[in-house]
Design a protein around this motif. Structure first.
Motif, PDB file in Angstrom:
ATOM      1  N   PHE A 179      -0.156  -8.251  24.736  1.00 44.75           N
ATOM      2  CA  PHE A 179       1.284  -8.415  24.704  1.00 44.75           C
ATOM      3  C   PHE A 179       1.768  -9.095  25.985  1.00 44.75           C
ATOM      4  CE2 PHE A 179       0.017  -4.526  22.598  1.00 44.75           C
ATOM      5  CZ  PHE A 179       0.668  -4.572  21.372  1.00 44.75           C
TER       6      PHE A 179
ATOM      7  N   LEU B 130       0.452  -4.363  13.965  1.00 47.15           N
ATOM      8  CA  LEU B 130      -0.614  -4.099  14.920  1.00 47.15           C
ATOM      9  C   LEU B 130      -1.828  -3.429  14.287  1.00 47.15           C
ATOM     10  CD1 LEU B 130       1.583  -2.767  17.876  1.00 47.15           C
ATOM     11  CD2 LEU B 130       0.618  -5.043  17.620  1.00 47.15           C
TER      12      LEU B 130
ATOM     13  N   ALA C 163       3.196 -10.907  20.944  1.00 48.19           N
ATOM     14  CA  ALA C 163       2.090 -10.003  20.635  1.00 48.19           C
ATOM     15  C   ALA C 163       1.007 -10.770  19.886  1.00 48.19           C
ATOM     16  CB  ALA C 163       2.578  -8.827  19.790  1.00 48.19           C
TER      17      ALA C 163
END
Length: 966
Positions: free
Chosen positions: A26, A96, A34
């Motif tokens: 990040f 993520l 990200a």
């Protein structure tokens, strides 16, 4: 290095139930971004991106839900705020976490204690890396390792790609959670600047200071450090201009005057308390410098033969795996003159060059030049620094400062360095790199025992070629059949050449030029040749190299023989056809043919097209012959002719390069001398650049040999070239030599002009006390001589010096005096330069409307066809004034016209400066596309000419390439 999907290092985490390693990283020091497994993710809408940014600012710590709501909505959150936060968490987890099981558990985004925590380490978020690096820097500083401290601070600052959390809503970014990061970066920039200034390395932080100062235009501490760093980089005028811009900004925005810190910075600059020294490098750190790698090696010898054992010994110094060394390795190749040291060094360098991707540096130190013109280490360093991308005007003064900069530039590079023909270890030591992966190959007739003992150099002493190696060399040059057919003659030739490659080369050249002449005849000619080994090989009785030289010389025609002898009086380091014609007093065409013949006989070498050099043994031999066959009067006449050639040609070039500059009247030319001619100022500048080193040697030799009139006339003639092209140390050296010569001859007019030139050269180098002394001397002499034109030039120079010191009101008075004097003698063109000076000082004072009036008057006096440089400078200044008045279309038109003039001349550096300012104007109009195009054009020039300026342009490009709203 910035953070991106390919370059960052991250830990690997196995997603639950899958066994698949996942990498995430990040950034928040700039845009909130990200990546997962090297692929950039879209963090979603601005509010969701802001929440991710908040979690990154607190990386590794749980952020309470109430704090998240407060940051995102302030004191007026919607009723659904908590539900929205939960939705954002779910969406970020989907980005993520690669599997459903992982998302439910929360590997990266974890629910803890009524809040959320982003579970990341220093290798996964730039903020944590930044803090780790700054902490390491402070520990290094506490332990006294200031170099490492500065390096870590600059590496940490390089992670910043703009304001923290750029791209999120402005009201959210105004929260202390984000603004605190900006203050953290600001404090680190100031810490790095203070450390860099104290260590004489301001160039390491200047680009970062520029960006930070642009984001914080009213922050006096950072602006003060920018001003000091500019001054330390040798850019005093720009520093003072920046100071005045800050002063105006503070007055306009806050209605205040500069505080104590800014005032102290200005005082330091005006009192010359900011020494450029190391700081005036004008280059970015070596790891950031995009300059093309230097490739200075001379051509390898196609017919190289033998020396296998010597090559093997040299190659054994390097790692066997084909990589470059992990520290500096110094190889010393020594042996008698003519033994082939330089040939071996160059051949070895070509063999291993691929191991050194950052380039090769080469210099002939002329340690045993028969004329005594040994190359000074400082001059060699300046050449290396220029090859490494440092502009001439940014090379620091003094051997120590130059050496420190040189070692800094090589610290992270893999460079091959060949130091050829060194006199002693003291000549070499300043040219050795510090702790770097470099190979240094040196050659010398001296064994350089001191270098071996103190620097751990590896000695390699060369012996004469063995009979087999000599025979191989002849085979390569003459063919196997010819050598095999006359074995006895070949043996005799080898014996008489004493195994010296230089002697064998001369003989082979003669034999190759007469393929039908049997080698038995060649051997017989050598047998009856006169001469003895004498000074060439000292006490070694192994052969008679002078016999070889005399034999080859004896085969020359009378004109070629005379030219060969007289070339020995040339100051070097090399000679062109027109200069050779001048030295012998013959037509250029004839000289060209004779030089070709001497090259075919291997008595000269054409090391570059049209440029000839001579081995120092052959030069010594030619000098012997000249003393034996040419009277002292003939030799001095030849010397006079060659000095006349350079003076006349420089004068002709100067009249085109600066057509309205006042020059001295030259005396009658010596018979047989013709100056080179040029079609325009572009050709004139090209000649100056080609002959730069020769011209400096000529000035030095004219002083040593008592040609004082030539010395001061040449120094006067070269003033504009040295000044405009940034060769300010050579400018100072030449003016000093010229002034001493003018004093010896009692020529007061020349003394006045050279004092004025010395004033300008001194000011260019920041030596304002010296500059003021010399300009006052010039004013006094011109006044005594009642030379109103010279007095005007001196006042004009004085005004410029005052400008450099920020003494603007005094500068206006001096330029006004110059204008009055120019008008009184009817010199309207020079009056235009005074008008330009008045305009520029008003521009520095912020009086841009008044400045345009002066610039337009100056332009009206300029002949754009015959004074393109002057017209270009005036148009550039006029563009600058229009830009600051908001007349952007006018500014663009002026800049474009200036660009065309600089391109016509071929002055790339001035072109780049105008392109930078043109880009600023396009940016002010909102035309970012054209701004990028213009600045990329400037980069194409500055990457090679001025790496620091290039980095500043790159910083500007990074700013305009950021997404809107950042």
């Amino acid at each position: 290095m910035g953070w991106n999907g390919e370059s960052m290092v991250s830990r690997e985490v196995t997603a639950s139930g899958q066994g698949v390693p996942v990498k995430v990283h990040f950034t928040v020091l700039g845009p909130v971004r990200a990546w997962r497994d090297g692929i950039e993710l879209d963090p979603g809408p601005a509010q969701q991106r802001a929440m991710l940014g908040l979690l990154l600012t607190q990386a590794g710590r749980s952020v309470p839900l109430g704090e998240i709501v407060n940051v995102l909505w302030g004191d007026k959150p919607p009723a659904s705020a908590v539900n929205v936060v939960h939705r954002y968490v779910g969406m970020l987890r989907r980005l993520l976490e690669p599997t459903l099981a992982a998302r439910e558990e929360g590997r990266w985004l974890i629910r803890r204690s009524g809040g959320y925590r982003l579970d990341v380490g220093p290798d996964e978020v730039d903020l944590l890396s930044f803090r780790r690096m700054t902490e390491e820097a402070r520990r290094s500083r506490m332990s006294g390792d200031l170099g490492t401290a500065l390096k870590r601070l600059t590496e940490a600052l390089a992670l910043w790609q703009g304001p923290a959390a750029a791209g999120i809503p402005a009201d959210v970014r105004a929260h202390p959670a984000f603004t605190a990061l900006d203050r953290e970066q600001l404090a680190t920039v100031q810490e790095a600047a203070d450390l860099a200034l104290s260590q004489g390395a301001a160039h390491h932080v200047l680009a970062q200071l520029w960006e930070t100062a642009a984001r914080h235009p009213l922050d006096e501490p950072v602006q003060a450090r920018l001003v000091l760093a500019l001054a330390a980089a040798g850019r005093q005028a720009e520093a003072l201009e920046t100071w005045h811009a800050v002063r105006s900004h503070l007055a306009d925005e806050l209605g205040i005057s500069p505080g104590a810190e800014l005032r102290a910075a200005q005082k330091q600059i005006l009192n010359r308390q900011v020494a450029p020294a190391l700081i005036s490098t004008g280059t970015a750190p070596a790891s950031e410098t995009p300059t093309k790698a230097p490739m200075q090696l001379p051509p390898d010898l196609v017919a190289f033969a033998g020396r296998r054992a010597d090559l093997a010994r040299a190659l054994a110094l390097l790692p066997e795996d084909g990589r470059s060394p992990k520290t500096v390795i110094i190889g010393v190749i020594s042996g008698m003159g003519g033994i082939g040291k330089s040939t071996l060094a160059v051949h070895l360098a070509h063999q291993v060059a691929r191991r050194f991707p950052d380039g090769q540096l080469y210099v002939n130190l002329r340690g045993f030049d028969p004329n005594g013109s040994v190359l000074d280490p400082e001059e060699a360093l300046r050449g290396f620094l220029a090859a490494l991308g440092v502009p001439p005007h940014r090379i620091p003064s003094g051997l120590d400062a130059q050496g420190a900069l040189y070692r800094s530039l090589l610290a992270d590079r893999q460079v091959l360095i060949v130091l050829d023909n060194a006199r002693d270890a003291e000549q070499i030591r300043p040219l050795l790199p510090g702790n770097s992966d470099c190979l240094v190959v040196t050659t010398s007739r001296d064994r350089l025992i001191g270098l071996v003992a103190a620097e751990g150099a590896h000695p390699l002493t060369m012996d004469p070629l063995s009979a087999d190696e000599a025979r191989e060399m002849l085979v390569r040059r003459l063919g196997v059949d010819r050598v095999v057919s006359s074995p006895d003659a070949v043996d005799e030739i080898i014996a008489r050449c004493a195994g010296l490659p230089l002697a064998l080369t001369v003989v082979a050249a003669r034999a190759a030029a007469h393929p039908h002449l049997p080698l038995t005849a060649t051997a017989g000619e050598l047998r009856v040749a006169d001469g003895s080994l004498g000074a060439f090989v000292g006490s070694d009785p192994g052969g008679d190299v002078r016999s070889v030289f005399s034999w080859s010389y004896g085969r020359l025609g009378p004109d070629a023989a005379r030219l060969f002898r007289l070339i020995s009086v040339h100051p070097g380091p090399d000679i062109t056809v027109p200069a050779a014609a001048g030295i012998a007093g013959m037509p250029v065409g004839k000289a060209g043919r004779l030089l070709t013949g001497l090259t075919m006989a291997h008595l000269l070498t054409e090391h570059a097209p049209g440029r000839y050099t001579c081995h120092d043994l052959l030069r010594a031999y030619a000098n012997e012959l000249a003393h034996a066959h040419d009277s002292e009067a003939e030799r001095r006449a030849a010397t006079h002719r060659v000095y006349d050639h350079y003076l006349r040609t420089a004068h002709a070039a100067g009249r085109l390069y600066s057509p309205y500059w006042r020059t001295t009247t030259l005396p009658a030319t010596a018979p047989g001398v013709a100056a080179e001619t040029f079609e325009d100022d572009r050709q004139a500048l090209a000649w100056f650049n080609r002959e730069h080193l020769v011209l400096m040697s000529v000035i030095d030799q004219t002083v040593r040999e008592g040609f004082d009139t030539h010395a001061w006339q040449l120094a006067w003639t070269l003033e504009r070239f040295f000044d405009r092209q940034g060769h300010w140390r050579d400018f100072l050296t030449a003016q000093r030599a010229g002034l001493s010569a003018a004093i010896r001859t009692g020529h007061r007019d020349a003394q006045a002009h050279l004092h004025r030139g010395l004033a300008r050269a001194s000011a260019r180098l920041g030596r304002y006390d010296d500059a003021n002394v010399h300009v006052q001397q010039a004013l006094h002499l011109f006044d005594e001589l009642d030379d109103r034109s010279g007095l005007a030039h001196a006042h004009r120079c004085h005004g410029w010096i005052l400008d450099q010191q920020g003494r603007y009101e005094e500068a206006l008075d001096a330029a006004g005096r110059a204008l009055d004097l120019y008008q009184s003698v009817g010199d309207h063109v020079a009056g235009g330069s005074a008008l330009h000076a008045l305009g520029w000082t008003h521009a520095l004072l912020g009086n841009h409307r008044q400045a345009t009036t002066y610039f337009e008057q100056a332009l009206a006096t300029t002949d754009k066809h015959h004074n393109r440089y002057g017209a270009g400078g005036t148009l550039d200044s006029l563009g600058y004034a229009h830009h600051h008045l908001g007349d952007h279309s006018q500014a663009i038109a002026c800049y474009e016209e200036a660009l065309q003039l600089y391109r016509d001349i071929g002055d790339r550096y001035q072109e780049a400066g105008t392109l930078r300012r043109l880009g600023e104007t396009y940016l002010a109009t909102g035309d970012r596309g054209t701004t990028r195009t213009v600045w990329h054009q400037a980069l194409a020039i500055l990457d090679a000419a001025d790496p620091l300026a290039a980095e500043e342009v790159r910083a500007k490009l990074r700013r305009i390439d950021r997404p809107a709203g950042r």
